[in-house]
Design a protein around this motif. Structure first.
Motif, PDB file in Angstrom:
ATOM      1  N   ASP A 128    -102.048  39.220  -4.838  1.00 17.27           N
ATOM      2  CA  ASP A 128    -103.448  39.575  -5.103  1.00 17.27           C
ATOM      3  C   ASP A 128    -104.334  38.331  -5.143  1.00 17.27           C
ATOM      4  N   GLN A 129    -103.847  37.281  -5.783  1.00 21.83           N
ATOM      5  CA  GLN A 129    -104.620  36.046  -5.858  1.00 21.83           C
ATOM      6  C   GLN A 129    -104.782  35.429  -4.483  1.00 21.83           C
ATOM      7  N   ARG A 130    -103.788  35.602  -3.639  1.00 22.52           N
ATOM      8  CA  ARG A 130    -103.825  35.008  -2.302  1.00 22.52           C
ATOM      9  C   ARG A 130    -105.003  35.538  -1.495  1.00 22.52           C
ATOM     10  N   VAL A 131    -105.333  36.812  -1.688  1.00 22.89           N
ATOM     11  CA  VAL A 131    -106.464  37.404  -0.970  1.00 22.89           C
ATOM     12  C   VAL A 131    -107.755  36.675  -1.352  1.00 22.89           C
ATOM     13  N   GLU A 132    -107.982  36.469  -2.642  1.00 17.94           N
ATOM     14  CA  GLU A 132    -109.175  35.755  -3.109  1.00 17.94           C
ATOM     15  C   GLU A 132    -109.147  34.294  -2.650  1.00 17.94           C
ATOM     16  N   PHE A 133    -107.997  33.696  -2.767  1.00 18.70           N
ATOM     17  CA  PHE A 133    -107.811  32.300  -2.373  1.00 18.70           C
ATOM     18  C   PHE A 133    -108.142  32.115  -0.896  1.00 18.70           C
ATOM     19  N   ASP A 134    -107.581  32.979  -0.045  1.00 23.18           N
ATOM     20  CA  ASP A 134    -107.809  32.854   1.395  1.00 23.18           C
ATOM     21  C   ASP A 134    -109.280  33.085   1.753  1.00 23.18           C
ATOM     22  N   ALA A 135    -109.948  34.004   1.056  1.00 23.63           N
ATOM     23  CA  ALA A 135    -111.368  34.255   1.332  1.00 23.63           C
ATOM     24  C   ALA A 135    -112.208  33.016   0.997  1.00 23.63           C
ATOM     25  N   LEU A 136    -111.901  32.385  -0.123  1.00 25.19           N
ATOM     26  CA  LEU A 136    -112.648  31.187  -0.497  1.00 25.19           C
ATOM     27  C   LEU A 136    -112.314  30.024   0.442  1.00 25.19           C
ATOM     28  N   LEU A 137    -111.060  29.914   0.815  1.00 21.65           N
ATOM     29  CA  LEU A 137    -110.657  28.881   1.764  1.00 21.65           C
ATOM     30  C   LEU A 137    -111.326  29.113   3.125  1.00 21.65           C
ATOM     31  N   ASP A 138    -111.439  30.359   3.531  1.00 18.17           N
ATOM     32  CA  ASP A 138    -112.144  30.709   4.768  1.00 18.17           C
ATOM     33  C   ASP A 138    -113.587  30.214   4.696  1.00 18.17           C
ATOM     34  N   GLU A 139    -114.255  30.455   3.555  1.00 17.94           N
ATOM     35  CA  GLU A 139    -115.639  30.009   3.391  1.00 17.94           C
ATOM     36  C   GLU A 139    -115.749  28.481   3.425  1.00 17.94           C
ATOM     37  N   ALA A 140    -114.829  27.810   2.748  1.00 18.68           N
ATOM     38  CA  ALA A 140    -114.858  26.342   2.747  1.00 18.68           C
ATOM     39  C   ALA A 140    -114.613  25.790   4.146  1.00 18.68           C
ATOM     40  N   LEU A 141    -113.664  26.367   4.869  1.00 25.76           N
ATOM     41  CA  LEU A 141    -113.388  25.905   6.236  1.00 25.76           C
ATOM     42  C   LEU A 141    -114.565  26.192   7.166  1.00 25.76           C
ATOM     43  N   THR A 142    -115.272  27.281   6.923  1.00 27.17           N
ATOM     44  CA  THR A 142    -116.470  27.575   7.709  1.00 27.17           C
ATOM     45  C   THR A 142    -117.498  26.466   7.523  1.00 27.17           C
TER      46      THR A 142
END
Length: 191
Positions: A128-142
């Motif tokens: 569950d945490q991975r979903v939030e983590f990946d979304a934030l990482l996606d935003e940072a990489l953007t």
């Protein structure tokens, strides 16, 4: 055993215990979370740990959840104030404590991540945490690249940083965050 009815005092005690478990986990890993240590850190009677949590595993899970939420909140706050996106990516992958505490913080984080694999009761929480983590990482990489990451790119960046950091730890490099920063910048420049 049925969960105790929560009073305001009970909710405060439970929150103190969870906060103490998160602190101990960040400082000393899973082995640091013991009923007595958590109760002492929280400043509550030892019996409170078994009154509010049905097992040590439940207390560990609550502490891990809080620690991960704090780390995600720290990274979100950095994104909101437009901190260097490369550093936010590293905060997400190495933990925000690695900025100030360096090698020790990175070691503790990797020990915690690897140790989670030996605790199957944490698998659902970590997914569950991975979903939030990946979304934030996606935003940072953007922000780093100026475009949305392609499918699978977030995981590839995670694997890259994890791999170079693990190699740095094995080779006793004193600055694994610096090595990860260089690898991340090189990977982004190649895109």
């Amino acid at each position: 055993m049925a969960a105790p009815k929560q009073t305001e005092k009970g909710e405060r005690r439970r929150a103190l215990l969870v906060a103490a478990a998160a602190e101990l986990l960040a400082e000393g890993g899973f082995e640091a979370i013991r009923h007595r240590a958590v109760a002492e850190r929280a400043g509550v009677p030892l019996a409170a740990t078994t009154y509010y949590f049905s097992s040590l595993d439940e207390l560990v899970g609550a502490g891990l959840d809080r620690l991960a939420r704090e780390e995600l909140a720290d990274a979100r706050a950095c994104l909101d104030v437009r901190d260097d996106p490369h550093e936010i990516v590293l905060d997400l992958l190495l933990g925000p404590r690695s900025r100030a505490e360096g090698l020790d913080a990175v070691l503790r984080r990797f020990e915690r991540l690897i140790g989670s694999g030996r605790r199957p009761f944490l698998a659902g929480l970590l997914r569950d945490q991975r979903v939030e983590f990946d979304a934030l990482l996606d935003e940072a990489l953007t922000r780093v690249t100026g475009r949305r990451p392609a499918p699978g790119e977030v995981r590839r960046v995670t694997a890259l940083v994890d791999g170079v950091v693990l190699t740095a730890l094995i080779e006793a490099e004193p600055d694994p965050r610096g090595i990860a920063r260089a690898a991340l910048r090189e990977a982004v420049a190649a895109v």
